[in-house]
Design a protein around this motif. Structure first.
Motif, short mmCIF file in Angstrom:
data_model
loop_
_atom_site.label_atom_id
_atom_site.label_comp_id
_atom_site.label_asym_id
_atom_site.label_seq_id
_atom_site.Cartn_x
_atom_site.Cartn_y
_atom_site.Cartn_z
N PHE A 60 0.85 -1.19 0.00
CA PHE A 60 0.00 0.00 0.00
C PHE A 60 0.88 1.24 0.00
O PHE A 60 1.99 1.23 0.53
N ARG A 61 0.34 2.34 -0.54
CA ARG A 61 1.02 3.64 -0.49
C ARG A 61 0.04 4.65 0.10
O ARG A 61 -1.12 4.73 -0.33
N PHE A 62 0.52 5.43 1.06
CA PHE A 62 -0.32 6.43 1.73
C PHE A 62 0.61 7.52 2.25
O PHE A 62 1.75 7.26 2.63
N GLY A 63 0.12 8.78 2.24
CA GLY A 63 0.99 9.88 2.66
C GLY A 63 2.26 9.85 1.83
O GLY A 63 2.23 9.70 0.62
N SER A 64 3.38 9.94 2.47
CA SER A 64 4.67 9.84 1.78
C SER A 64 5.32 8.49 2.04
O SER A 64 6.52 8.33 1.86
N MET A 65 4.52 7.52 2.46
CA MET A 65 5.03 6.21 2.87
C MET A 65 4.52 5.11 1.94
O MET A 65 3.53 5.28 1.25
N SER A 66 5.22 3.98 2.00
CA SER A 66 4.71 2.76 1.36
C SER A 66 4.99 1.62 2.32
O SER A 66 5.90 1.69 3.16
N HIS A 67 4.20 0.58 2.20
CA HIS A 67 4.34 -0.57 3.09
C HIS A 67 4.02 -1.84 2.33
O HIS A 67 3.01 -1.91 1.63
N GLN A 68 4.86 -2.85 2.46
CA GLN A 68 4.62 -4.17 1.89
C GLN A 68 3.95 -5.03 2.96
O GLN A 68 4.43 -5.08 4.09
N GLY A 69 2.87 -5.68 2.62
CA GLY A 69 2.17 -6.54 3.55
C GLY A 69 0.87 -5.92 4.03
O GLY A 69 0.45 -4.86 3.56
N ALA A 70 0.25 -6.58 4.99
CA ALA A 70 -1.05 -6.16 5.51
C ALA A 70 -0.91 -4.94 6.41
O ALA A 70 0.13 -4.72 7.04
N ILE A 71 -1.99 -4.12 6.47
CA ILE A 71 -2.01 -2.95 7.34
C ILE A 71 -3.30 -2.91 8.15
O ILE A 71 -4.33 -3.43 7.74
N LEU A 72 -3.19 -2.26 9.30
CA LEU A 72 -4.33 -2.00 10.16
C LEU A 72 -4.46 -0.49 10.27
O LEU A 72 -3.58 0.18 10.80
N PHE A 73 -5.54 0.03 9.72
CA PHE A 73 -5.80 1.47 9.64
C PHE A 73 -6.73 1.81 10.80
O PHE A 73 -7.88 1.38 10.81
N LEU A 74 -6.23 2.56 11.78
CA LEU A 74 -6.99 2.87 12.99
C LEU A 74 -7.08 4.39 13.20
O LEU A 74 -6.32 5.13 12.57
N PRO A 75 -7.95 4.84 14.09
CA PRO A 75 -7.99 6.28 14.38
C PRO A 75 -6.63 6.83 14.83
O PRO A 75 -6.30 7.98 14.55
N SER A 76 -5.81 6.01 15.48
CA SER A 76 -4.50 6.45 15.95
C SER A 76 -3.45 6.49 14.85
O SER A 76 -2.36 7.04 15.05
N GLY A 77 -3.73 5.91 13.69
CA GLY A 77 -2.78 5.88 12.59
C GLY A 77 -2.79 4.55 11.87
O GLY A 77 -3.66 3.72 12.10
N ILE A 78 -1.80 4.36 11.02
CA ILE A 78 -1.71 3.15 10.20
C ILE A 78 -0.57 2.29 10.74
O ILE A 78 0.56 2.76 10.89
N HIS A 79 -0.89 1.04 11.03
CA HIS A 79 0.06 0.11 11.64
C HIS A 79 0.34 -1.07 10.71
O HIS A 79 -0.57 -1.52 10.00
N ARG A 80 1.57 -1.60 10.78
CA ARG A 80 1.85 -2.88 10.15
C ARG A 80 0.95 -3.91 10.85
O ARG A 80 0.79 -3.88 12.06
N TRP A 81 0.38 -4.82 10.07
CA TRP A 81 -0.51 -5.84 10.63
C TRP A 81 0.13 -7.19 10.36
O TRP A 81 0.18 -7.64 9.22
N ASP A 82 0.64 -7.80 11.39
CA ASP A 82 1.39 -9.04 11.26
C ASP A 82 0.47 -10.25 11.15
O ASP A 82 0.27 -10.99 12.12
N VAL A 83 -0.09 -10.43 9.98
CA VAL A 83 -0.91 -11.61 9.68
C VAL A 83 -0.67 -11.96 8.21
O VAL A 83 -0.62 -11.09 7.36
N GLU A 84 -0.47 -13.23 7.94
CA GLU A 84 -0.13 -13.66 6.58
C GLU A 84 -1.35 -14.07 5.75
O GLU A 84 -1.41 -13.80 4.56
N THR A 85 -2.30 -14.75 6.39
CA THR A 85 -3.46 -15.27 5.64
C THR A 85 -4.74 -15.07 6.44
O THR A 85 -4.71 -14.92 7.67
N LEU A 86 -5.85 -15.12 5.75
CA LEU A 86 -7.15 -15.05 6.42
C LEU A 86 -7.33 -16.20 7.40
O LEU A 86 -7.87 -16.03 8.49
#
Length: 123
Positions: A20-46
């Protein structure tokens, strides 16, 4: 492992290629988008999802109107007991493919809605 964290709620500009790309950042893998900000989400599969993957979200549940879960390139079902536990915590849950979740997230952000998202990447 340190928590990769972006302390803002910028719209997601791009998703694909496993990240994903957001703001001036990019991140490989899952993310958790919360009111406090965007966090790496350490989960590989559903299939690997557990209540522990939503602990950060549950701590912020009072500030969340709706949780969008993006399941990757295709809509997939999530364990019903997990969804029920989130709803029991007072969070409305909507499950969709990641593309639809990103589009919905960006619209709800533009409306200043209290939205959160748990997003699996799309290749």
């Amino acid at each position: 492992m340190t928590d990769a964290y972006y302390p803002r709620n910028d719209p997601i500009d791009f998703y694909g290629n496993g990240g994903f790309r957001f703001g001036s950042m990019s991140h490989q893998g899952a993310i958790l988008f919360l009111p406090s900000g965007i966090h790496r989400w350490d989960v590989e599969t559903l299939a690997a999802l557990s209540p522990d993957h939503f602990l950060k979200l549950q701590r912020e549940a009072a500030n969340i109107e709706i949780l969008l879960i993006g399941t990757g390139s295709r809509l997939a079902m999530i364990d019903r007991t997990l969804v029920d536990s989130l709803r029991h915590a007072g969070v409305k849950v909507d499950i969709m493919d990641t593309g639809a979740a990103v589009r919905t997230l960006n619209i709800l952000l533009s409306e200043d809605r209290a939205v959160a998202a748990a997003l699996f990447p799309v290749d």
